[in-house]
Design an enzyme around this catalytic site. Structure first.
Site, PDB file in Angstrom:
ATOM      1  N   LYS A  97       0.782  -1.100   0.049  1.00 19.12           N
ATOM      2  CA  LYS A  97       0.048  -0.065   0.021  1.00 19.12           C
ATOM      3  C   LYS A  97       1.046   1.270  -0.019  1.00 19.12           C
ATOM      4  O   LYS A  97       1.874   1.124   1.056  1.00 19.12           O
ATOM      5  CB  LYS A  97      -0.790  -0.215   1.157  1.00 19.12           C
ATOM      6  CG  LYS A  97      -2.283   0.349   1.040  1.00 19.12           C
ATOM      7  CD  LYS A  97      -3.103   0.058   2.405  1.00 19.12           C
ATOM      8  CE  LYS A  97      -4.364   0.433   2.537  1.00 19.12           C
ATOM      9  NZ  LYS A  97      -5.067   0.335   3.746  1.00 19.12           N
TER      10      LYS A  97
HETATM   11  C1  E4P Z   1      -8.238   1.052   3.795  1.00 16.89           C
HETATM   12  O1  E4P Z   1      -7.557   0.668   3.141  1.00 16.89           O
HETATM   13  C2  E4P Z   1      -8.170   1.947   4.811  1.00 16.89           C
HETATM   14  O2  E4P Z   1      -7.379   1.031   5.774  1.00 16.89           O
HETATM   15  C3  E4P Z   1      -9.411   2.169   5.782  1.00 16.89           C
HETATM   16  O3  E4P Z   1     -10.329   2.037   5.204  1.00 16.89           O
HETATM   17  C4  E4P Z   1      -9.384   3.480   6.286  1.00 16.89           C
HETATM   18  O4  E4P Z   1     -10.523   3.795   6.926  1.00 16.89           O
HETATM   19  P1  E4P Z   1     -10.840   4.936   8.227  1.00 16.89           P
HETATM   20  O5  E4P Z   1     -11.219   6.084   7.390  1.00 16.89           O
HETATM   21  O6  E4P Z   1     -12.071   4.372   8.964  1.00 16.89           O
HETATM   22  O7  E4P Z   1      -9.561   4.918   8.826  1.00 16.89           O
END
Ligand code: E4P
Length: 214
Positions: A83
């Protein structure tokens, strides 16, 4: 539609894998910080439990360093997707990693322009964060529609992971638009399966079963 679990917790991942609905997992530094285990050990264990891609996030900010970090992450297991936050350095790193066959999930996407560039650089996935857009009164589902349409218009193979999901309706709206994947927190995954009328129905059937002559 593929369903990923947005979690770094082994119990949650094992549980949802057992339901037969798990296609992948996404983690991030905030989720990993909640687990009392080293990052690498945890990601390795998650990869072993997950029948699909597991996103592990790079924290380097310069392209050369992102590439080094991503290569090391990719060695943990064959189902790792690295990522990388979207940005110029992230795009450069994505181009290199794509050339090496390493799957990139370009994260922290908040505009269709960012998603288009990520796809062109070779990202396997893009992750628009819809809950965080809702928090600032933006139309998050319009963004998902734009990205899905752009990718379809040009036959781009990059898959859209609808991220920052806050409630079951987000998942349904993403599915109606045709987004490839939603990454769903454990609490929302549980809500997807529950319905009060199902519970009432089971209660009534059980009560009536007690009155059936046997
Ligand atoms: C996605 O890959 C992220 O880990 C996640 O959806 C972020 O979500 P949040 O806005 O609840 O932290």
């Amino acid at each position: 539609m593929k369903l990923f679990l947005d979690s770094a917790n082994l119990e949650e991942i094992r549980e949802v894998a057992g339901w037969g609905v798990l296609d992948g997992v996404t983690t991030n530094p905030s989720l990993c910080s909640k687990e009392n285990v080293t990052f690498e050990d945890n990601i390795r264990a998650i990869c072993a439990l997950t029948p699909g891609p597991v996103s592990a996030e790079c924290v380097s900010l310069r392209a050369e360093e992102i590439v080094v970090e991503a290569r090391a992450l990719a060695k943990i297991a064959p189902n790792i997707a690295v990522k990388i936050p979207v940005g110029l350095e992230g795009l450069k790193a994505t181009k290199t990693l794509h050339g090496e066959g390493i799957a990139v999930n370009m994260t922290l996407v908040f505009s269709s322009g960012q998603a288009l560039l990520a796809a062109k650089a070779g990202a396997r996935f893009v992750s628009p964060f819809i809950g965080r857009l809702d928090d600032v009164s933006e139309d998050s589902m319009a963004l998902i529609e734009e990205i899905v349409t752009i990718f379809e218009n040009y036959g781009l193979e990059t898959e859209v992971i609808v991220a920052s999901v806050r409630h079951p309706r987000h998942v349904i709206e993403a599915a109606l638009i045709g987004a490839h994947i939603a990454t769903v927190p454990y609490a929302v995954m549980q809500k997807l399966v529950k319905h009060p009328l199902t519970d009432i129905g089971i209660e009534r059937f059980l009560a009536d079963w007690g009155k059936v002559k046997k």
